[in-house]
Design an enzyme around this catalytic site. Structure first.
Site, mmCIF file in Angstrom:
data_model
loop_
_atom_site.group_PDB
_atom_site.id
_atom_site.type_symbol
_atom_site.label_atom_id
_atom_site.label_comp_id
_atom_site.label_asym_id
_atom_site.label_seq_id
_atom_site.Cartn_x
_atom_site.Cartn_y
_atom_site.Cartn_z
ATOM 1 C CB SER A 1 -0.944 -0.041 1.214
ATOM 2 O OG SER A 1 -1.855 1.032 1.189
ATOM 3 C CG HIS B 1 -4.104 -1.144 -0.894
ATOM 4 N ND1 HIS B 1 -3.976 -1.211 0.473
ATOM 5 C CD2 HIS B 1 -4.706 -2.308 -1.257
ATOM 6 C CE1 HIS B 1 -4.467 -2.357 0.915
ATOM 7 N NE2 HIS B 1 -4.908 -3.041 -0.124
ATOM 8 C CG ASP C 1 -6.203 -5.785 1.994
ATOM 9 O OD1 ASP C 1 -6.874 -6.807 2.242
ATOM 10 O OD2 ASP C 1 -6.013 -5.348 0.843
#
Length: 321
Positions: free
Chosen positions: A138, A165, A258
């Site tokens: 991310s 992400h 996540d």
């Protein structure tokens, strides 16, 4: 009836039930199981006396016997077959193919064994990867993943799925950003494509990724589950479903949690999960969440993890290099 010409395997597993089950599977493939020992009753001297063509280990993460074999064994050492599905489960044939797919490059195909049902040997494309690892990231991820890829030659027997992400508008730019100064083939998803050695497949943001038969790329208009696009957890689960024991994962810099639960499911299957360390990550929240949950087997900088992966591939897939 055993065949003395069949390649020999020595088995070392902590649980008696798993030793028995694995021995039966290996014999069913046509290999000779010449040793199946309880690690609590063994030492290096006993291991050194075993005459075998390969070792298969199912041991706790911290094992002096495993360390000794990895350093001193004159024959290949295969780490972990994963949890064996029930024979009635639809994942069981896939598990068998993955295990056999690891054994064949090391030992070759065993001769036909009398009274055994024929084993279906997976027919792999010559450029098919031996394993598929997910790179999850991310905030700060592109820089970390690029550092990682820059340290790896692109001719290794591995492909990556990169779940980052990112805003959809930047998705198409990732191959150009990551591919500078290395030879990896970094590609956006195209339906019907196959993964090849040297590929880094960028998981899409607006569509969810699936794999069909033989690992064919499929895209769905069904949204990713959860808050993140793409969902690292969903990519991990789909990769595990498709590639089974040939899966691995590295969680790089990022915010949020996540993928933590999916990393736990990988670890339950005996699959490698690594994380970027706090010192080298622009944002350590995501890899640290995996570490705090007890699911990370190895931590390090992108460069350290790249070197460790080369060593791991040398150990797990020596004949594929």
């Amino acid at each position: 009836m055993s065949n003395s010409a069949a390649p020999a395997i020595a088995l070392l597993a902590g649980k008696a039930s798993k030793r028995k089950r694995l021995a039966g599977e290996l014999q069913g493939f046509g290999y000779r199981v010449v040793f199946a020992g309880d690690p609590d009753e063994l030492d290096a001297e006993r291991l050194q006396a075993v005459q075998t063509d390969a070792w298969l280990l199912e041991l706790a993460e911290e094992s002096l016997l495993a360390d000794w074999l990895l350093e001193h064994s004159p024959v290949p050492v295969l780490l972990g077959a994963g949890e064996i599905p029930d024979a009635a489960c639809e994942d069981y044939p896939r598990w068998q193919r993955r295990l056999l797919g690891k054994l064949l490059p090391l030992l070759g195909e065993p001769p036909q064994v009398q009274n055994l049902a024929p084993v279906v040997v997976p027919q792999l494309r010559h450029d098919a990867p031996s394993c598929v690892w997910v790179l999850g990231a991310s905030l700060g991820g592109p820089a970390a993943v690029k550092r990682f890829l820059d340290q790896l030659p692109a001719d290794l027997p591995i492909a990556f799925i990169y779940a980052q992400h990112i805003d959809a508008g930047f998705e198409q730019q990732l191959p150009q950003i990551l591919g500078r100064q290395n030879d990896w083939r970094i590609i956006n998803c195209q339906p019907g494509a196959h993964l090849h050695r040297g590929d880094v497949l960028v998981a899409p943001v607006s569509r969810s990724l699936r794999f069909g038969n033989e690992g064919v790329v499929q895209l769905s208009d069904e949204p990713w589950p959860g808050l993140y696009r793409p969902s690292i957890g969903a990519v991990l689960d789909e990769t595990l479903r498709t590639f089974g024991a040939a899966t691995g994962a590295i969680i790089f810099s990022g915010m949020g949690e996540d993928g933590v639960e999916a990393c736990g499911r990988l670890r339950q299957q005996g699959i490698e999960v690594w994380t970027q360390d706090e010192q080298s990550a622009a944002c350590a929240t995501m890899p640290k969440a995996v570490q705090d949950a007890g699911f990370s087997h190895r931590e390090g900088s992108p460069e350290t993890l790249a070197a460790a992966l080369r060593d791991w591939l040398q150990q797990e897939w020596p004949l594929a290099l």
